[in-house]
Scaffold this active site. Structure first.
Site, mmCIF file in Angstrom:
data_model
loop_
_atom_site.group_PDB
_atom_site.id
_atom_site.type_symbol
_atom_site.label_atom_id
_atom_site.label_comp_id
_atom_site.label_asym_id
_atom_site.label_seq_id
_atom_site.Cartn_x
_atom_site.Cartn_y
_atom_site.Cartn_z
ATOM 1 N N THR A 213 1.061 1.440 17.083
ATOM 2 C CA THR A 213 2.509 1.310 16.877
ATOM 3 C C THR A 213 3.275 2.336 17.708
ATOM 4 O OG1 THR A 213 4.238 1.709 15.224
ATOM 5 C CG2 THR A 213 2.143 2.754 14.809
ATOM 6 N N ASP A 214 4.515 1.993 18.045
ATOM 7 C CA ASP A 214 5.375 2.954 18.744
ATOM 8 C C ASP A 214 5.785 4.117 17.838
ATOM 9 O OD1 ASP A 214 7.121 1.528 17.084
ATOM 10 O OD2 ASP A 214 8.336 0.720 18.707
ATOM 11 N N GLU A 215 5.536 3.977 16.513
ATOM 12 C CA GLU A 215 5.986 5.007 15.566
ATOM 13 C C GLU A 215 5.240 6.327 15.746
ATOM 14 O OE1 GLU A 215 6.646 3.500 11.572
ATOM 15 O OE2 GLU A 215 6.996 1.481 12.344
ATOM 16 N N TYR B 210 2.133 7.097 7.477
ATOM 17 C CA TYR B 210 1.684 5.908 8.221
ATOM 18 C C TYR B 210 1.521 6.235 9.703
ATOM 19 C CZ TYR B 210 2.107 1.611 10.975
ATOM 20 O OH TYR B 210 1.904 0.624 11.910
ATOM 21 N N LYS C 164 -1.878 6.500 12.111
ATOM 22 C CA LYS C 164 -2.068 5.671 13.316
ATOM 23 C C LYS C 164 -2.264 6.572 14.535
ATOM 24 C CE LYS C 164 -1.963 1.754 13.750
ATOM 25 N NZ LYS C 164 -3.037 0.717 13.620
HETATM 26 P P1 NAD Z 1 -0.693 -6.176 7.605
HETATM 27 O O1 NAD Z 1 -0.496 -5.108 6.597
HETATM 28 O O2 NAD Z 1 0.071 -7.440 7.501
HETATM 29 O O3 NAD Z 1 -2.248 -6.582 7.639
HETATM 30 C C1 NAD Z 1 -3.276 -5.649 7.597
HETATM 31 C C2 NAD Z 1 -4.592 -6.390 7.349
HETATM 32 O O4 NAD Z 1 -5.656 -5.417 7.376
HETATM 33 C C3 NAD Z 1 -4.663 -7.096 6.002
HETATM 34 O O5 NAD Z 1 -5.211 -8.385 6.165
HETATM 35 C C4 NAD Z 1 -5.569 -6.213 5.182
HETATM 36 O O6 NAD Z 1 -6.302 -6.930 4.187
HETATM 37 C C5 NAD Z 1 -6.495 -5.648 6.246
HETATM 38 N N1 NAD Z 1 -7.101 -4.360 5.849
HETATM 39 C C6 NAD Z 1 -6.456 -3.287 5.329
HETATM 40 N N2 NAD Z 1 -7.350 -2.311 5.074
HETATM 41 C C7 NAD Z 1 -8.564 -2.766 5.473
HETATM 42 C C8 NAD Z 1 -9.860 -2.212 5.480
HETATM 43 N N3 NAD Z 1 -10.107 -0.987 5.015
HETATM 44 N N4 NAD Z 1 -10.884 -2.961 5.980
HETATM 45 C C9 NAD Z 1 -10.665 -4.210 6.445
HETATM 46 N N5 NAD Z 1 -9.439 -4.799 6.443
HETATM 47 C C10 NAD Z 1 -8.401 -4.076 5.974
HETATM 48 O O7 NAD Z 1 -0.456 -5.472 9.007
HETATM 49 P P2 NAD Z 1 0.198 -6.078 10.342
HETATM 50 O O8 NAD Z 1 1.663 -5.986 10.239
HETATM 51 O O9 NAD Z 1 -0.447 -7.366 10.646
HETATM 52 O O10 NAD Z 1 -0.274 -4.973 11.395
HETATM 53 C C11 NAD Z 1 -1.507 -5.118 12.092
HETATM 54 C C12 NAD Z 1 -1.699 -3.924 13.004
HETATM 55 O O11 NAD Z 1 -0.607 -3.825 13.918
HETATM 56 C C13 NAD Z 1 -1.737 -2.581 12.268
HETATM 57 O O12 NAD Z 1 -2.725 -1.783 12.864
HETATM 58 C C14 NAD Z 1 -0.352 -1.997 12.488
HETATM 59 O O13 NAD Z 1 -0.401 -0.581 12.484
HETATM 60 C C15 NAD Z 1 -0.021 -2.543 13.869
HETATM 61 N N6 NAD Z 1 1.423 -2.727 14.155
HETATM 62 C C16 NAD Z 1 2.196 -3.468 13.297
HETATM 63 C C17 NAD Z 1 3.529 -3.672 13.603
HETATM 64 C C18 NAD Z 1 4.411 -4.523 12.724
HETATM 65 O O14 NAD Z 1 5.622 -4.639 12.994
HETATM 66 N N7 NAD Z 1 3.904 -5.183 11.690
HETATM 67 C C19 NAD Z 1 4.084 -3.098 14.756
HETATM 68 C C20 NAD Z 1 3.256 -2.337 15.597
HETATM 69 C C21 NAD Z 1 1.916 -2.170 15.286
HETATM 70 P P1 TYD Z 2 10.110 -1.908 7.943
HETATM 71 O O1 TYD Z 2 10.149 -3.392 8.028
HETATM 72 O O2 TYD Z 2 9.509 -1.283 6.745
HETATM 73 O O3 TYD Z 2 9.395 -1.405 9.283
HETATM 74 P P2 TYD Z 2 9.291 0.100 9.909
HETATM 75 O O4 TYD Z 2 9.739 1.079 8.906
HETATM 76 O O5 TYD Z 2 7.837 0.237 10.194
HETATM 77 O O6 TYD Z 2 10.148 0.074 11.120
HETATM 78 O O7 TYD Z 2 11.606 -1.356 8.076
HETATM 79 C C1 TYD Z 2 12.401 -1.670 9.202
HETATM 80 C C2 TYD Z 2 13.738 -0.972 9.023
HETATM 81 O O8 TYD Z 2 14.432 -1.556 7.917
HETATM 82 C C3 TYD Z 2 13.624 0.516 8.689
HETATM 83 O O9 TYD Z 2 14.698 1.202 9.328
HETATM 84 C C4 TYD Z 2 13.798 0.573 7.187
HETATM 85 C C5 TYD Z 2 14.732 -0.594 6.906
HETATM 86 N N1 TYD Z 2 14.543 -1.256 5.597
HETATM 87 C C6 TYD Z 2 15.623 -1.423 4.720
HETATM 88 O O10 TYD Z 2 16.759 -1.019 5.005
HETATM 89 N N2 TYD Z 2 15.377 -2.026 3.502
HETATM 90 C C7 TYD Z 2 14.140 -2.471 3.155
HETATM 91 O O11 TYD Z 2 13.976 -3.013 2.039
HETATM 92 C C8 TYD Z 2 13.050 -2.335 4.084
HETATM 93 C C9 TYD Z 2 11.682 -2.833 3.736
HETATM 94 C C10 TYD Z 2 13.301 -1.714 5.280
#
Ligand code: NAD
Ligand code: TYD
Length: 334
Positions: free
Chosen positions: A123-125, A149, A153
């Site tokens: 993630t960019d975070e 988080y 990462k």
């Molecule tokens: P998500 O939370 O929707 O899914 C995570 C999956 O991992 C789930 O299916 C969960 O069951 C599985 N999991 C969790 N712990 C586990 C373990 N110990 N062993 C095996 N499986 C396990 O997450 P996502 O949004 O699909 O994100 C996927 C990846 O992308 C993550 O690594 C996250 O950091 C990265 N990412 C997400 C975003 C975003 O906007 N969602 C952005 C940038 C990077």
């Molecule tokens: P989120 O979807 O949790 O992603 P991330 O924190 O990883 O960027 O949140 C996106 C943005 O939205 C973040 O600035 C927090 C805000 N947010 C709300 O204002 N209300 C909410 O209920 C949630 C889940 C997020």
């Protein structure tokens, strides 16, 4: 090719599996997922009986399970993680366990299995947050994670690089902007707000909605990973850029699509350690030929419609879920 996808029952992993099997019909995918609260088998329903797809329920922290899952694997695409910032504020240790230890277990097994490529999805975070006028992150931006988080990462990213430098494991890393699309768990901003509104509830917008994120369609993310696997340089990190939007703007757009008014917004306190802005310079990926194909405003409308039409998928996920708002987080130090 045979791929091991970790976390393939989650939001991005399930979309990636659909994308990959559609575009690489001769490849095989093994999906290793623990099925935490965030893992949804329903997202992969139409793959039941597909001879090119195999599901293994297991934890990436479990060495035996991981070793077995890696037999005969060419490429690993590692998505599995605890992924929600608000949860990391109230339960940081599971983030350290899964994101740091779990990644280390996978790297170790990958070394033993002599895989051809290990792609780590991050993630960019990890780079911290930006002010309005700061230039976007680039791969040389120093790491400065500010939440459990993003710190976990960041730890996983460092381990992946260490396995490249120390052992020569053939890795690539991508650090991506916020994703949106179908099958996203209703705890994250966009699906939470859409489903709250469909349920007749208000949307809890933190602060005044001034925080800024970049948004990338999940299928553009899948394409970016495909491109890195095909053309990326081993050992490199690729940032994946999205379209920048303020949270209030995103909220207003969702309200607009549903024909609802601003009175449905409930302004709530910021989460602890709320990062203000993330933005990425994606030029390394663009040099490989990447261009986004999904336009945020048009696609967001499509995503709203998907949640309208797929209540069976998300309704059971919201039942009985605790709301991890600032009141709850205060008990953990705020
Ligand atoms: P998500 O939370 O929707 O899914 C995570 C999956 O991992 C789930 O299916 C969960 O069951 C599985 N999991 C969790 N712990 C586990 C373990 N110990 N062993 C095996 N499986 C396990 O997450 P996502 O949004 O699909 O994100 C996927 C990846 O992308 C993550 O690594 C996250 O950091 C990265 N990412 C997400 C975003 C975003 O906007 N969602 C952005 C940038 C990077
Ligand atoms: P989120 O979807 O949790 O992603 P991330 O924190 O990883 O960027 O949140 C996106 C943005 O939205 C973040 O600035 C927090 C805000 N947010 C709300 O204002 N209300 C909410 O209920 C949630 C889940 C997020």
């Amino acid at each position: 090719m045979k791929l091991l996808v970790t976390g393939g029952a989650g939001f991005i992993g399930s979309n990636f599996i659909h994308y990959w099997l559609k575009n690489h019909p001769d490849d095989k995918i093994v999906n290793l997922d623990k099925l935490t609260y965030a893992g949804h088998m329903e997202s992969l329903k139409n793959l039941e009986g597909n001879p090119n797809y195999q599901f293994i329920k297991g934890d990436i922290c479990d060495e035996e399970v991981v070793k077995k899952a890696m037999q005969g694997i060419d490429i690993i695409v590692h998505f599995a993680a605890e992924s929600h910032v608000d949860r990391s504020v109230v339960d940081p240790l599971i983030f350290v366990k899964t994101n740091v230890l779990g990644t280390a277990v996978l790297l170790n097994a990958a070394l033993g299995a002599k895989v051809k490529k290990f792609h780590h999805v991050s993630t960019d975070e990890v780079y911290g947050d930006l002010d309005v006028n700061d230039p976007p992150f680039n791969p040389d931006t120093p790491y400065d994670p500010r939440t459990p988080y993003s710190a976990s990462k960041a730890g996983s990213d460092h381990l992946v690089r260490a396995y490249f430098k120390t052992y020569g494991l053939p890795i690539t890393i991508s650090n991506c902007a916020n994703n949106y699309g179908f099958y996203q768990d209703p705890e994250k901003l966009i699906p939470r707000f859409i489903t709250n509104l469909l349920d007749g509830e208000k949307v809890p917008l933190m602060g005044k909605g001034e925080n800024i994120r970049e948004w990338l369609h999940v299928l553009d993310h899948a394409r970016a990973i495909e491109l890195i696997l095909e053309k990326g340089t081993l050992g490199e990190t690729y940032l994946i850029q999205g379209e920048e939007r303020g949270n209030l703007e995103v909220t207003m757009k969702i309200l607009d699509v549903l024909g609802l008014g601003e009175d449905r917004i409930e302004y709530v306190e910021h989460r602890l350690g709320h990062d203000f802005r993330y933005a990425n310079n994606g030029s390394e990926l663009e040099a490989l030929g990447f261009k986004r194909t999904y336009n945020f405003d048009e696609s967001l409308e499509e995503v709203v419609r998907w949640y309208q039409e797929n209540k069976d998928w998300w309704k059971p996920l919201k039942k009985g879920r605790p709301v991890l708002d600032r009141e709850v987080q205060k008990g953990y130090g705020g």
